[in-house]
Design a protein around this motif. Structure first.
Motif, PDB file in Angstrom:
ATOM      1  N   GLN A  29       0.829  -1.205   0.000  1.00  0.00           N
ATOM      2  CA  GLN A  29       0.000   0.000   0.000  1.00  0.00           C
ATOM      3  C   GLN A  29       0.866   1.259   0.000  1.00  0.00           C
ATOM      4  OE1 GLN A  29      -3.277   0.060  -0.418  1.00  0.00           O
ATOM      5  NE2 GLN A  29      -3.209   2.295  -0.466  1.00  0.00           N
ATOM      6  N   GLU A  30       1.987   1.246   0.772  1.00  0.00           N
ATOM      7  CA  GLU A  30       2.904   2.398   0.805  1.00  0.00           C
ATOM      8  C   GLU A  30       3.506   2.638  -0.574  1.00  0.00           C
ATOM      9  OE1 GLU A  30       5.925   2.104   3.818  1.00  0.00           O
ATOM     10  OE2 GLU A  30       4.463   2.113   5.454  1.00  0.00           O
ATOM     11  N   ILE A  35       3.711   6.077  -5.487  1.00  0.00           N
ATOM     12  CA  ILE A  35       3.579   6.254  -6.931  1.00  0.00           C
ATOM     13  C   ILE A  35       2.478   7.266  -7.243  1.00  0.00           C
ATOM     14  CG2 ILE A  35       2.873   5.077  -9.056  1.00  0.00           C
ATOM     15  CD1 ILE A  35       4.313   2.577  -7.990  1.00  0.00           C
ATOM     16  N   ALA A  36       1.370   7.192  -6.526  1.00  0.00           N
ATOM     17  CA  ALA A  36       0.264   8.130  -6.756  1.00  0.00           C
ATOM     18  C   ALA A  36       0.686   9.556  -6.398  1.00  0.00           C
ATOM     19  CB  ALA A  36      -0.961   7.713  -5.935  1.00  0.00           C
ATOM     20  N   ALA A  37       1.440   9.727  -5.299  1.00  0.00           N
ATOM     21  CA  ALA A  37       1.896  11.055  -4.898  1.00  0.00           C
ATOM     22  C   ALA A  37       2.845  11.634  -5.941  1.00  0.00           C
ATOM     23  CB  ALA A  37       2.575  10.985  -3.532  1.00  0.00           C
ATOM     24  N   LYS A  38       3.697  10.775  -6.498  1.00  0.00           N
ATOM     25  CA  LYS A  38       4.644  11.232  -7.517  1.00  0.00           C
ATOM     26  C   LYS A  38       3.899  11.688  -8.775  1.00  0.00           C
ATOM     27  CE  LYS A  38       8.794   9.706  -9.920  1.00  0.00           C
ATOM     28  NZ  LYS A  38       9.740   8.597 -10.128  1.00  0.00           N
ATOM     29  N   GLU A  39       2.907  10.928  -9.177  1.00  0.00           N
ATOM     30  CA  GLU A  39       2.139  11.303 -10.366  1.00  0.00           C
ATOM     31  C   GLU A  39       1.371  12.606 -10.140  1.00  0.00           C
ATOM     32  OE1 GLU A  39      -0.313   7.940 -11.288  1.00  0.00           O
ATOM     33  OE2 GLU A  39       1.367   6.779 -12.086  1.00  0.00           O
TER      34      GLU A  39
END
Length: 172
Positions: A29-30, A35-39
């Motif tokens: 999950q981390e 990855i979502a935060a980077k995008e």
């Protein structure tokens, strides 16, 4: 756990495997969150480039990107050099702390033993060593030389006196 009740090994193994499964799920999950935060960051701060236009506009865009990359590379190199310098300073300071602390020497205990007894204990009873060093010293008497303090006279006179002495020794 109470003192009387002990967990069986199969129960302990089962709980351990459950904990590992939960931890693996958290790690997965981390990774997805990172990855979502980077995008999201890239979408906010780096919009997609506008590739519509003629060749000159695209070349100009490429030049800007290259200059930005060069600038970022220089900054990265500078920060890497600063980090390396600070790491070296930290290592030097650690060495200085170790040097200042030094090696703790144990407190010496008083021993009531003569030097002869110590040598006999170290060398064994076969060796007889006399540590009375003062007895072995040679007595030396200090001689006081008195140099004649004649006034410096005529050097020719001194040479003539020496010549007379030489004649004395040759004649005898």
């Amino acid at each position: 756990m109470s003192e009387g009740k002990k967990m069986t090994s199969s129960r302990r193994h089962h709980l351990k495997s459950l904990m590992l499964q939960i931890a693996a799920g958290w790690l997965e999950q981390e990774k997805k969150d990172a990855i979502a935060a980077k995008e999201a960051y890239m979408a906010d701060n780096c919009p997609a480039p506008d590739l519509s236009g003629d060749q000159n506009a695209l070349m100009e865009l490429c030049k800007k990107l290259h200059s930005a990359i060069d600038k970022i590379d220089e900054e990265r190199y500078d920060t890497a050099a600063k980090v390396e310098k600070v790491d070296k300073e930290i290592q030097d300071l650690k060495l200085k702390v170790i040097e200042l602390a030094g090696v703790k020497k144990p407190a010496l205990k008083k021993v009531r033993m003569s030097a002869d007894a110590m040598l006999k204990a170290l060398l064994g009873s076969k060796h007889t060593v006399n540590m009375d060093l003062r007895a072995n010293l040679k007595q030396v008497k200090k001689e006081v030389k008195e140099e004649p303090t004649e006034a410096v006279g005529d050097w020719r006179k001194n040479i003539e006196d020496k010549a007379d002495r030489k004649k004395m020794f040759e004649s005898s």
